[in-house]
Design a protein around this motif. Structure first.
Motif, PDB file in Angstrom:
ATOM      1  N   UNK A 149       0.827  -1.219   0.000  1.00 24.42           N
ATOM      2  CA  UNK A 149       0.000   0.000   0.000  1.00 24.42           C
ATOM      3  C   UNK A 149       0.856   1.262   0.000  1.00 24.42           C
ATOM      4  N   UNK A 150       1.992   1.212   0.729  1.00 32.19           N
ATOM      5  CA  UNK A 150       2.855   2.389   0.844  1.00 32.19           C
ATOM      6  C   UNK A 150       3.839   2.511  -0.311  1.00 32.19           C
ATOM      7  N   UNK A 151       3.982   1.467  -1.108  1.00 35.33           N
ATOM      8  CA  UNK A 151       4.954   1.493  -2.199  1.00 35.33           C
ATOM      9  C   UNK A 151       6.382   1.333  -1.687  1.00 35.33           C
ATOM     10  N   UNK A 152       6.540   0.645  -0.577  1.00 39.47           N
ATOM     11  CA  UNK A 152       7.862   0.412   0.017  1.00 39.47           C
ATOM     12  C   UNK A 152       7.769   0.434   1.531  1.00 39.47           C
ATOM     13  N   UNK A 153       8.900   0.204   2.178  1.00 42.00           N
ATOM     14  CA  UNK A 153       8.961   0.207   3.648  1.00 42.00           C
ATOM     15  C   UNK A 153       9.027   1.656   4.114  1.00 42.00           C
ATOM     16  N   UNK A 154       7.864   2.288   4.216  1.00 38.79           N
ATOM     17  CA  UNK A 154       7.814   3.725   4.514  1.00 38.79           C
ATOM     18  C   UNK A 154       7.078   3.987   5.820  1.00 38.79           C
ATOM     19  N   UNK A 161       4.430  10.593  -0.521  1.00 38.78           N
ATOM     20  CA  UNK A 161       3.312   9.909   0.126  1.00 38.78           C
ATOM     21  C   UNK A 161       2.867   8.772  -0.772  1.00 38.78           C
ATOM     22  N   UNK A 162       2.262   7.747  -0.209  1.00 41.66           N
ATOM     23  CA  UNK A 162       1.848   7.594   1.177  1.00 41.66           C
ATOM     24  C   UNK A 162       2.987   7.094   2.075  1.00 41.66           C
ATOM     25  N   UNK A 163       2.846   7.400   3.356  1.00 46.70           N
ATOM     26  CA  UNK A 163       3.755   6.866   4.367  1.00 46.70           C
ATOM     27  C   UNK A 163       3.066   6.895   5.719  1.00 46.70           C
ATOM     28  N   UNK A 164       3.715   6.255   6.692  1.00 47.51           N
ATOM     29  CA  UNK A 164       3.189   6.163   8.053  1.00 47.51           C
ATOM     30  C   UNK A 164       4.212   6.776   9.000  1.00 47.51           C
ATOM     31  N   UNK A 165       3.724   7.523   9.997  1.00 41.73           N
ATOM     32  CA  UNK A 165       4.607   8.074  11.024  1.00 41.73           C
ATOM     33  C   UNK A 165       4.048   7.728  12.404  1.00 41.73           C
ATOM     34  N   UNK A 166       4.946   7.742  13.382  1.00 41.07           N
ATOM     35  CA  UNK A 166       4.551   7.528  14.769  1.00 41.07           C
ATOM     36  C   UNK A 166       4.398   8.886  15.424  1.00 41.07           C
TER      37      UNK A 166
END
Length: 137
Positions: free
Chosen positions: A25-30, A41-46
């Motif tokens: 979904x993110x198109x890589x380890x993001x 984007x897309x990416x995930x943050x803490x």
């Protein structure tokens, strides 16, 4: 020695980064603590993390509250919603922290999705509660 919160965060990172569906979904380890400048984007943050003692006089335990954020520049909420759902499903299978702690529970507590007109992006946040205790020796 790393704190329980630090160990939990490291486990969350590796657990999410190891998920093939999320990576697709993110198109890589993001999955980032802070996205590198210019990250697509897309990416995930803490986001916010909090920890509280939750043990008893004889048992050690901690309650952790933390937020994971999904960022998407797709034209609607659909991608953000898919990322958050994948994160929720993956977090339900998190059971240990680096062998040092056992996760008693890790549950989603709520989510929000908003449009950020400045970034021209959708921003989703999902709040989690995890309870940890030391692993049996």
């Amino acid at each position: 020695m790393a704190s329980d919160t630090q160990l939990l965060q490291q486990s969350v990172f590796s657990h999410l980064a190891g998920d093939a569906a999320l990576t697709a979904l993110l198109g890589g380890a993001k999955v980032h603590d802070r996205p590198p400048d210019g990250s697509a984007m897309p990416y995930v943050t803490v986001g916010v993390t909090r920890a509280f003692e939750a043990g008893t006089a004889s048992e050690r335990a901690q309650e952790h509250l933390f937020t994971l954020h999904a960022w998407s520049s797709a034209g609607g909420r659909k991608e953000t919603m898919a990322i958050l759902e994948t994160i929720r499903l993956r977090m339900e299978s998190l059971t240990s922290v680096d062998g040092a702690m056992r996760i008693v529970s890790a549950t989603a507590q709520g989510e929000d999705i908003v449009h950020d007109p400045d970034l021209r992006a959708f921003h989703g946040s999902m709040r989690f509660r995890a309870v940890t205790e030391p692993s049996a020796i």
